[in-house]
Design an enzyme around this catalytic site. Structure first.
Site, PDB file in Angstrom:
ATOM      1  N   HIS A 293       0.836  -1.210   0.000  1.00  0.00           N
ATOM      2  CA  HIS A 293       0.000   0.000   0.000  1.00  0.00           C
ATOM      3  C   HIS A 293       0.866   1.253   0.000  1.00  0.00           C
ATOM      4  O   HIS A 293       0.670   2.175  -0.804  1.00  0.00           O
ATOM      5  CB  HIS A 293      -0.922  -0.009   1.226  1.00  0.00           C
TER       6      HIS A 293
ATOM      7  N   CYS B 108      -0.553  -2.327 -17.105  1.00  0.00           N
ATOM      8  CA  CYS B 108      -0.688  -1.238 -16.133  1.00  0.00           C
ATOM      9  C   CYS B 108      -0.143  -1.593 -14.763  1.00  0.00           C
ATOM     10  O   CYS B 108      -0.399  -0.896 -13.788  1.00  0.00           O
ATOM     11  CB  CYS B 108      -2.148  -0.807 -16.016  1.00  0.00           C
TER      12      CYS B 108
END
Length: 813
Positions: A397, A765
């Protein structure tokens, strides 16, 4: 020297005795021939005239080697003719010292005088003017033969001394430590040493590029006197002290740069204001120098634009786009982790998001240090100059968010132990308290204690010139991963052709986290409807900003795809007993493989329609402002073609509903529906997916994780580092795209998807979209574009061009 002469550059007159014949120079007759030839080449006689000449003997080896015998620079002084010697020495204040050092070497290695005796003498007699006669007396008394008076004899014995010194046990040991043969041969070089007035003479080194700015500017060091190896080196000055100025070197350095296609370095002598080069070599161009040199060479007609693009390394571009630590070598390294987000930062250590926000509001630069971060920490991440986590990896994260917003980050610093209760962080035997200064380098993963100076990012205007050339060469498109209008504007400014990934779950971090949490924890359909209405309203606002920042370019919006644990409240923090019970029911043993992506959407069948309606409504809003982005709606974590079919049906229904409310035909809203390929099954069934999908985008973070069976947050430090160190892996597959496994799946997916839908758009991506080696693989696999974090867009543009050039030339970038 041959190259310097062929380039028409001024050189020292001299001759080379190659390795096969070096021993022959110890013969006085052949030494006499060398002296006579040198006098003809230089047009001067030894130790005569207004600008007297001496001989310097130097050595070189066939390969680079440390420990070559030092130069013997004043061969030719006649000891018996004191008047002539003093006249010569008067030209240079230090010749006595230089002569004494040379006599010391020749006496021991060429004439057999005990080295200890000569050392004792030089220790007892410290005045250089007195050392020379004392050394000559010692040599006359103890040498196998007297020191010769004639220049040829001196040259012969100097050659003997130099070759003998090269064969000493100490010299052979030094070569062995360098993994070189003990019998490595020498070539000898006989050079003219023309003396001139002290104020117009000297020697030095120079390079062609300013180390600070990378601009062409002679930079280096100048020394007065005769070039020598002496116990007391001369006092250095900068090139402004060169008689005639540093401009004397400009033409030579410019010629050498164009010859080497690299920054040039040279050694030079100046005698009575005349320049002569002793040697020259190319240097590796980096950062500012690499980019500016590439453009200068094209402007000078010495290189083509294509060659200039090939010449600049992606790492040079990366260096210019981010601040860097200005290290002095005295810093104390606290810990080292994974280089998760490029750049450098220095600030007060804070151990919580709230503390980061509070101190940053007071104008204090802070570095957020945490075991790991969660969506609730977004305000602290945004407020911090940098972030350090003890756990997590390159796809954690903290790493993903930091790259997205351009904050330097070091993750997975496993040696760091954080105690939030006591406000301390410990690594080894060092403990820091909250408020202490720390610095981090997001390019190397190093963390330092104390204040470290930061060099600001300084991309020169030449960088955009090089990237413009790259854009004309590359086949791959380059987009950016951006979640906000600010990110999108940054990406477009850096040359992104659109947005390849908007992660809508990132729009629910921080203060907006309760919006999605209320949807998930809704007690009944009506509560869920109200929560979805609030969510859609907030998303429409976010999408408007994103689309404005993107402009009339493609923008791929991935509908919600996040593991459940990122949205659920911590135990005891749900708000009421019923919500606490629902949250507990939703907790998963392995949330990365649980109810996320399309699975969550099909269980909450109004979730994706609400997001899609917000997106289409935002598109209508910005169209009224004259902006018409090309919408691409991406369904994440698909493994079953039926999942994609069901989700696509929801998106189309949302488009029709928005168009009906706006009173327009649905065909007026341009959008494509596609899927994110994150599971091996999706890659293998790409042909089936292509019956519904108009585009596919490879999410290589999850695809790598699922192909290897690696938990990316757990294995980077504990498994991948030892694997790379032990040679099991060449690089972390989360850093460099795995060609054999993940790449093979992508190749299969490309073939099968295009067999069904030849015009399907295919992109990547994942974080690999900014890695040059991975970009080269994407080019070979035939993808249409890569997408990366905004700060890596220029790197991707250059790497894509280099991949295209390499493919056309049949070689590796």
């Amino acid at each position: 020297m041959d190259e310097l002469i062929s380039l028409g550059l001024p050189t020292v007159a001299g001759l080379t005795v190659p390795v096969a014949d070096a021993e022959s120079l110890t013969d006085p007759d052949l030494a006499m021939a060398a002296v006579e030839l040198l006098q003809q080449l230089a047009g001067r006689r030894l130790a005569h005239g207004e600008r007297p000449m001496l001989v310097r003997l130097t050595a070189s080896a066939p390969v680079p080697v440390a420990g070559l015998p030092p130069d013997l620079p004043v061969v030719g002084l006649a000891p018996h003719n004191r008047d002539a010697v003093m006249k010569v020495i008067a030209r240079d204040r230090v010749l006595h010292e230089v002569w004494g050092t040379m006599l010391r070497s020749i006496g021991e290695h060429g004439l057999g005088v005990a080295g200890a005796a000569m050392d004792d003498l030089m220790f007892d007699v410290t005045d250089p003017c007195e050392q020379v006669p004392a050394l000559l007396e010692l040599i006359a008394a103890e040498a196998q033969a007297p020191f010769p008076d004639d220049p040829a004899g001196q040259l012969a014995v100097a050659a003997r001394a130099m070759l003998a010194r090269w064969q000493t046990p100490r010299a052979k040991r030094a070569r062995r430590t360098q993994k070189l043969p003990a019998d490595l041969p020498l070539a000898l070089h006989v050079q003219a040493l023309v003396l001139g007035p002290w104020d117009l003479s000297g020697f030095g080194t120079a390079t062609s590029r300013d180390p600070e700015t990378g601009a062409f500017r002679p930079t280096g060091t100048f020394y007065r006197g005769v070039r020598r190896s002496a116990p007391r080196p001369p006092r250095p000055e900068d090139l402004s002290a060169v008689p005639g100025g540093a401009g004397l070197l400009e033409s030579a350095l410019l010629t050498l740069e164009q010859h080497f296609a690299a920054p040039a370095a040279l050694d030079f002598e100046l005698r009575d204001g005349e320049l002569a080069l002793l040697s020259a070599r190319p240097e590796r161009a980096a950062g500012l120098a690499a980019v500016r040199l590439a453009v200068d060479l094209v402007n000078a007609g010495a290189r083509a634009e294509r060659a200039a693009v090939r010449q600049v390394r992606p790492a040079d571009v990366q260096e210019l786009l981010h601040p860097q630590l200005r290290l002095t070598g005295t810093e104390t390294e606290l810990v080292r982790g994974l280089p998760a987000s490029a750049g450098a930062a220095c600030g007060e250590m804070v151990l919580s998001s709230d503390a980061a926000v509070s101190r940053a509001a007071e104008g204090v630069p802070v570095v957020l240090v945490a075991t790991e971060t969660t969506p609730a920490d977004l305000p602290g991440l945004l407020a911090s100059a940098g972030v350090i986590t003890a756990a997590g990896g390159l796809a954690s994260h903290a790493a993903v968010v930091a790259r997205g917003v351009g904050v330097p980050a070091v993750c997975g610093a496993g040696g760091l132990r954080i105690d939030a209760a006591s406000g301390t962080a410990t690594a080894g035997d060092r403990t820091l308290c909250e408020g202490d200064m720390v610095a981090l380098d997001g390019r190397t993963g190093a963390v330092y204690t104390g204040q470290v100076e930061i060099s600001a990012a300084r991309p020169p205007r030449e960088l955009e010139t090089v990237l413009g050339w790259a854009d004309t060469l590359r086949k791959l498109g380059v987009r950016a991963n951006a979640d906000t209008g600010r990110d999108a504007r940054t990406a477009v400014e850096l040359g992104a052709e659109g947005i390849g990934l908007c992660r809508t779950e990132h729009q629910f971090l921080g203060e907006r986290l309760p919006l999605i949490r209320r949807v998930i924890l809704a007690a009944d359909p009506e509560a869920e409807r109200r929560a979805l209405d609030a969510l859609a309203e907030a998303q429409r606002e976010d999408f408007r900003e994103l689309l404005r920042g993107t402009g009339s370019r493609p923008v791929t919006v991935r509908l919600l795809d996040a593991p459940m644990h990122e949205f659920l409240p911590a135990p005891g923090r749900a708000g009421d007993a019923e919500a606490e019970e629902r949250a507990e029911e939703l907790r998963e043993a392995n949330p990365m493989l649980g109810v996320r992506g399309v699975r969550l959407a099909l269980l909450h069948d109004r979730l994706y329609p609400a997001q899609a309606e917000a997106l289409f409504g935002a598109w209508l809003d910005v169209r009224a402002e004259g902006v018409e982005p090309e919408l691409e709606v991406m369904i994440p974590l698909v493994s079953l073609p039926e999942e994609l079919t069901a989700a696509a049906r929801q998106v189309r229904a949302a488009a029709e509903a928005v168009a009906a409310r706006a009173g327009i035909d649905v065909s007026a809203v341009p959008y494509r529906i596609g899927s994110m390929v994150e599971t091996p099954r999706a890659a293998l069934l790409a042909g089936e997916l292509a019956r519904t999908a108009q585009f596919l985008s490879f999410g290589t973070n999850d695809l790598t994780q699922l192909t290897y069976g690696f938990s990316r947050d757990d294995v980077e430090r504990r498994v991948l580092e030892p694997y790379v160190a032990g040679g099991l892996l060449a690089a972390s597959p989360f850093e460099r795209l795995d060609a054999d496994g993940v790449g093979a799946l992508i190749e299969i997916a490309v073939q099968r998807a295009r067999a069904v839908r030849p015009d399907i758009k295919l992109g990547l991506c994942g974080e690999h979209g900014g890695d040059p080696a991975s970009i080269e693989l994407c080019d070979r696999l035939g993808l249409d574009y890569v997408s990366c974090s905004p700060g890596r867009v220029p790197v991707a543009r250059l790497a894509a061009a280099q991949a295209t050039c390499a493919a056309q030339e049949g070689r590796t970038p």
